[in-house]
Design an enzyme around this catalytic site. Sequence first.
Site, PDB file in Angstrom:
ATOM      1  N   HIS A   1       3.389  10.532   0.122  1.00  0.00           N
ATOM      2  CA  HIS A   1       2.306   9.989  -0.997  1.00  0.00           C
ATOM      3  C   HIS A   1       1.610  11.822  -0.420  1.00  0.00           C
ATOM      4  O   HIS A   1       2.544  12.931   0.366  1.00  0.00           O
ATOM      5  CB  HIS A   1       1.141   9.349  -0.919  1.00  0.00           C
ATOM      6  CG  HIS A   1       1.644   8.132  -0.291  1.00  0.00           C
ATOM      7  ND1 HIS A   1       0.897   7.261   0.653  1.00  0.00           N
ATOM      8  CD2 HIS A   1       2.766   7.484  -1.016  1.00  0.00           C
ATOM      9  CE1 HIS A   1       1.635   5.918   0.622  1.00  0.00           C
ATOM     10  NE2 HIS A   1       2.354   6.528  -0.223  1.00  0.00           N
TER      11      HIS A   1
ATOM     12  N   TYR B   1       1.068  -1.668  -0.023  1.00  0.00           N
ATOM     13  CA  TYR B   1      -0.348   0.278  -0.254  1.00  0.00           C
ATOM     14  C   TYR B   1       1.136   1.101   0.264  1.00  0.00           C
ATOM     15  O   TYR B   1       1.397   2.171  -0.726  1.00  0.00           O
ATOM     16  CB  TYR B   1      -1.027   0.074   0.764  1.00  0.00           C
ATOM     17  CG  TYR B   1      -1.725   1.168   1.220  1.00  0.00           C
ATOM     18  CD1 TYR B   1      -2.542   1.626   0.699  1.00  0.00           C
ATOM     19  CD2 TYR B   1      -1.112   1.973   2.018  1.00  0.00           C
ATOM     20  CE1 TYR B   1      -3.573   2.931   0.919  1.00  0.00           C
ATOM     21  CE2 TYR B   1      -1.657   3.478   3.158  1.00  0.00           C
ATOM     22  CZ  TYR B   1      -2.758   3.624   1.856  1.00  0.00           C
ATOM     23  OH  TYR B   1      -3.381   5.170   2.154  1.00  0.00           O
TER      24      TYR B   1
ATOM     25  N   HIS C   1       2.804  13.714   2.791  1.00  0.00           N
ATOM     26  CA  HIS C   1       2.952  12.959   3.835  1.00  0.00           C
ATOM     27  C   HIS C   1       3.884  11.244   3.333  1.00  0.00           C
ATOM     28  O   HIS C   1       4.495  11.133   3.013  1.00  0.00           O
ATOM     29  CB  HIS C   1       1.710  12.720   4.947  1.00  0.00           C
ATOM     30  CG  HIS C   1       0.945  12.204   3.769  1.00  0.00           C
ATOM     31  ND1 HIS C   1       0.422  12.543   2.877  1.00  0.00           N
ATOM     32  CD2 HIS C   1       0.643  10.846   3.855  1.00  0.00           C
ATOM     33  CE1 HIS C   1      -0.730  11.378   2.750  1.00  0.00           C
ATOM     34  NE2 HIS C   1      -0.588  10.297   3.033  1.00  0.00           N
TER      35      HIS C   1
ATOM     36  N   HIS D   1       4.641   7.731   5.397  1.00  0.00           N
ATOM     37  CA  HIS D   1       4.678   6.424   5.107  1.00  0.00           C
ATOM     38  C   HIS D   1       5.500   5.889   6.285  1.00  0.00           C
ATOM     39  O   HIS D   1       6.536   5.665   5.318  1.00  0.00           O
ATOM     40  CB  HIS D   1       3.582   5.725   5.103  1.00  0.00           C
ATOM     41  CG  HIS D   1       2.173   6.045   4.577  1.00  0.00           C
ATOM     42  ND1 HIS D   1       1.354   5.753   5.437  1.00  0.00           N
ATOM     43  CD2 HIS D   1       1.727   6.832   3.536  1.00  0.00           C
ATOM     44  CE1 HIS D   1       0.022   6.390   5.082  1.00  0.00           C
ATOM     45  NE2 HIS D   1       0.912   7.085   4.113  1.00  0.00           N
TER      46      HIS D   1
END
Length: 186
Positions: free
Chosen positions: A151, A61, A163, A165
Site C-alpha cells: 500500500h 483488507y 509499506h 502487509h
Amino acid sequence: ATTEIYTLSLHDALPILVVSPLCGETAGASNTMKRENRAVAIARLQVKVGKAGKAAPHAAYIARSGQFVNRLYSGERLVAKNVGNMPFWAQHDPSRFWEAADAHERAKGTTYREMEIALPRELTDAQNIALVRSFVAQEIGDRHAYQWAIHSPRASDGLAQPHVHLMFSERSEERRVGKECRSRWS
C-alpha cells in the site's frame, strides 16, 4: 550522532540509513553531513497475530477487496499484491484458504501472523516489489501459505508512505508418502 545500518533481507540486502533524532546529523567522513542533504529511509516493522475469525476479513483488507475497495478512492494506492503456497483448492481464490483457517482454527488459536514493514520511499515501485519478493522468498519460502500487498498512502508530509502487509499461516503442508498420498494442513 550515530549511524546504524539495518537490512530488511540478508539476501540482496538493501542498507537503510537511520539518523539519530537528537541532532539531525549523520556520522560521516566529515561528521557534518546534514539530514536535509541526504535522503533518509525510515525503518519500521510491526508483527501482528490474527485470532480465529479474523483471517478472511484481514486478507480482504490488505488486498483492498470487498468492503475495503473504497480505500483506493481516498488517495491510497495498491501498488502490488501476491499470494503463494496456497493448497490446490485455494490457488485461484486465496480467500477460501483464509475462510477455512477461520472456520477450522480452535477458539483461542492463531489463524495467521502478519508483518507490516515500511518500505523505502526513495525506491521505485518496481524496486520495492523486488525487495518484497526477495524478502518473502527468503523468510517464507515454500513453507507457509502467504498473501502480501504493498500500500502507498500519503504521509503527513505529503509524500508516499509505502509499506507491505505480509500475512502468512503458521500451518504448513505435510506430505505423506506410501499408502497415504495426500496433503493435509496441520
